[in-house]
Motif scaffolding. Sequence first.
Motif, mmCIF file in Angstrom:
data_model
loop_
_atom_site.group_PDB
_atom_site.id
_atom_site.type_symbol
_atom_site.label_atom_id
_atom_site.label_comp_id
_atom_site.label_asym_id
_atom_site.label_seq_id
_atom_site.Cartn_x
_atom_site.Cartn_y
_atom_site.Cartn_z
ATOM 1 N N VAL A 116 4.915 1.561 1.977
ATOM 2 C CA VAL A 116 6.157 2.127 2.498
ATOM 3 C C VAL A 116 7.316 2.033 1.509
ATOM 4 C CG1 VAL A 116 5.549 1.822 4.919
ATOM 5 C CG2 VAL A 116 6.637 -0.047 3.699
ATOM 6 N N THR A 117 7.116 1.348 0.379
ATOM 7 C CA THR A 117 8.183 1.214 -0.607
ATOM 8 C C THR A 117 8.756 2.553 -1.057
ATOM 9 O OG1 THR A 117 7.401 -0.938 -1.394
ATOM 10 C CG2 THR A 117 8.731 0.351 -2.921
ATOM 11 N N PRO A 118 7.925 3.604 -1.318
ATOM 12 C CA PRO A 118 8.520 4.877 -1.746
ATOM 13 C C PRO A 118 9.530 5.460 -0.771
ATOM 14 C CG PRO A 118 6.174 4.863 -2.198
ATOM 15 C CD PRO A 118 6.463 3.653 -1.361
ATOM 16 N N PHE A 119 9.396 5.161 0.528
ATOM 17 C CA PHE A 119 10.351 5.681 1.509
ATOM 18 C C PHE A 119 11.734 5.055 1.328
ATOM 19 C CE2 PHE A 119 6.218 6.349 3.546
ATOM 20 C CZ PHE A 119 6.317 7.676 3.912
ATOM 21 N N SER A 120 11.781 3.909 0.664
ATOM 22 C CA SER A 120 13.077 3.263 0.438
ATOM 23 C C SER A 120 13.899 3.993 -0.611
ATOM 24 C CB SER A 120 12.876 1.799 0.022
ATOM 25 O OG SER A 120 12.299 1.705 -1.267
ATOM 26 N N THR A 121 13.291 4.948 -1.309
ATOM 27 C CA THR A 121 14.028 5.741 -2.295
ATOM 28 C C THR A 121 14.585 7.019 -1.661
ATOM 29 O OG1 THR A 121 12.042 6.928 -3.049
ATOM 30 C CG2 THR A 121 12.566 4.861 -4.156
ATOM 31 N N ALA A 122 14.757 7.021 -0.334
ATOM 32 C CA ALA A 122 15.231 8.222 0.364
ATOM 33 C C ALA A 122 16.523 8.754 -0.229
ATOM 34 C CB ALA A 122 15.419 7.922 1.850
ATOM 35 N N GLY A 123 17.356 7.856 -0.738
ATOM 36 C CA GLY A 123 18.624 8.278 -1.316
ATOM 37 C C GLY A 123 18.458 9.170 -2.531
ATOM 38 N N ALA A 124 17.279 9.109 -3.165
ATOM 39 C CA ALA A 124 17.023 9.956 -4.326
ATOM 40 C C ALA A 124 16.652 11.376 -3.914
ATOM 41 C CB ALA A 124 15.905 9.357 -5.183
ATOM 42 N N GLY A 125 16.352 11.575 -2.624
ATOM 43 C CA GLY A 125 16.087 12.914 -2.112
ATOM 44 C C GLY A 125 14.742 13.497 -2.483
ATOM 45 N N LEU A 126 13.772 12.667 -2.863
ATOM 46 C CA LEU A 126 12.463 13.169 -3.282
ATOM 47 C C LEU A 126 11.443 13.000 -2.159
ATOM 48 C CD1 LEU A 126 12.220 11.687 -6.908
ATOM 49 C CD2 LEU A 126 13.231 13.849 -6.147
ATOM 50 N N PRO A 127 10.561 13.983 -1.984
ATOM 51 C CA PRO A 127 9.507 13.837 -0.979
ATOM 52 C C PRO A 127 8.473 12.801 -1.413
ATOM 53 C CG PRO A 127 9.195 15.858 -2.225
ATOM 54 C CD PRO A 127 10.507 15.293 -2.667
ATOM 55 N N VAL A 128 7.883 12.160 -0.404
ATOM 56 C CA VAL A 128 6.797 11.204 -0.639
ATOM 57 C C VAL A 128 5.476 11.943 -0.482
ATOM 58 C CG1 VAL A 128 5.688 9.088 0.170
ATOM 59 C CG2 VAL A 128 8.187 9.284 0.190
ATOM 60 N N VAL A 129 4.562 11.717 -1.410
ATOM 61 C CA VAL A 129 3.255 12.372 -1.348
ATOM 62 C C VAL A 129 2.320 11.545 -0.467
ATOM 63 C CG1 VAL A 129 1.294 13.225 -2.687
ATOM 64 C CG2 VAL A 129 3.590 13.291 -3.672
ATOM 65 N N ASP A 130 1.610 12.216 0.415
ATOM 66 C CA ASP A 130 0.652 11.564 1.305
ATOM 67 C C ASP A 130 -0.641 11.285 0.533
ATOM 68 O OD1 ASP A 130 -0.820 10.594 3.408
ATOM 69 O OD2 ASP A 130 -1.006 12.519 4.455
ATOM 70 N N ALA A 131 -0.543 10.356 -0.390
ATOM 71 C CA ALA A 131 -1.674 9.964 -1.238
ATOM 72 C C ALA A 131 -1.296 8.674 -1.937
ATOM 73 C CB ALA A 131 -1.986 11.056 -2.270
ATOM 74 N N ASP A 132 -2.280 7.977 -2.452
ATOM 75 C CA ASP A 132 -1.988 6.759 -3.204
ATOM 76 C C ASP A 132 -3.063 6.549 -4.262
ATOM 77 O OD1 ASP A 132 -4.199 5.716 -1.640
ATOM 78 O OD2 ASP A 132 -3.406 3.713 -2.044
ATOM 79 N N GLY A 133 -2.971 5.438 -4.960
ATOM 80 C CA GLY A 133 -3.908 5.161 -6.042
ATOM 81 C C GLY A 133 -4.972 4.141 -5.712
ATOM 82 N N MET A 134 -5.128 3.767 -4.436
ATOM 83 C CA MET A 134 -6.116 2.739 -4.097
ATOM 84 C C MET A 134 -6.838 3.006 -2.778
ATOM 85 S SD MET A 134 -4.114 -0.790 -5.083
ATOM 86 C CE MET A 134 -3.163 -0.940 -6.592
ATOM 87 N N GLY A 135 -6.132 3.522 -1.770
ATOM 88 C CA GLY A 135 -6.689 3.613 -0.433
ATOM 89 C C GLY A 135 -6.737 2.262 0.251
ATOM 90 N N ARG A 136 -6.079 1.277 -0.326
ATOM 91 C CA ARG A 136 -6.052 -0.102 0.138
ATOM 92 C C ARG A 136 -5.010 -0.825 -0.700
ATOM 93 N NH1 ARG A 136 -10.533 -3.999 -1.102
ATOM 94 N NH2 ARG A 136 -8.656 -5.249 -1.442
#
Length: 361
Positions: free
Chosen positions: A109-129
């Motif tokens: 959930v850390t990327p959502f804390s950058t909401a002030g930057a106005g960038l979308p979060v991608v529904d993907a990650d680098g581990m799946g865990r």
Amino acid sequence: MRYIDEAALADITIGSTILGAGGGGDPYVGMLLAREAIREHGPVAMCDLDEVPDDARVVFIAGMGAPGVLVEKLPRSVDAVAALRELEAYVGYKFTHVAPAEAGGLNAVTPFSTAGAGLPVVDADGMGRAFPALELVTPTLYGGKATPLAMVDEHDNRMVINTSDNTWAENLARAATLTSGCVTMMALYPMTGRQAKDWLVKGALSLAERIGRTLREARAAHEPPVEAVMRANSGVSLFEGKVTEVDRRNEGGWTIGEAVIEGSGAYAGSSMTLHFQNEHLAAVRDGQIVATVPDLIMALAVDSGEPIPAEEIRYGYRVAVIGMPCDWHWRTPEGLALSGPRRFGYDMDFVGVEERAVTSA
């Protein structure tokens, strides 16, 4: 594209705790950071990996530190944004999308804390865990580079690292994190949209949300919560009992230790030891290994299904230990070489948790 509000964030937080396999940092802390950003800037856009243009600029936003320290020393969303801006200044272009490095724990959930930057979060990650080292991501399997990597700490120290490989990136970033007090925020693994599509675990955040929603609905319907969690992601039961001993220490920037559980119910007369390095690495029942990395091992409260991270498990807790299959990337020869049991010092070949469950039944 859809927008993540506080309700969806809560489900993602619970689900990511389970996908954290005991580690990844306390996701409740991450939820507080993200919730604050959502309340200030509104719901955060989240897009499917297929929606990302090939020429997009994608970057992981993540925290580094020992989970045992993160529960006492909270990271800051301003440091996550600062790391993003620091890396942009270094590479000379603006990022268009952010993504979690791992779907488990705080970093989901850390990327959502950058909401002030106005960038979308991608529904993907680098581990799946979650994994305990930053080179343990799917981009590494495809030649992706962790660096240039930007780090910011609570003292507003800022650093950009360039390394020859991703293991060096882990070693140097970990050393800097230790010096800074075991909590830093990072922007790392810059990649194009095309690379993100080829490299990342698709739908990781949606999976976390689905697991969290399943648990919430099971509780509301008074259904067995642990069974509901297992159904949500092909989980298997590994053990159930009472925690009788915990040996836990912060060492080298990780939370390392073991938890011993004495069996109850169907497991009466047996015992299990969980070995962890931030995340659970192996589950040993009566001297026999029944699950190892890269599969997921998680302890849940028997009555509520609440996931219990390795830094929080305590004497007297009554827990159900479950196993879940990892993402397919980690079951390839390259994935097992990077993240399998031998990577963590276990002299054995990997066997999938579902296969072990059949042979040990």
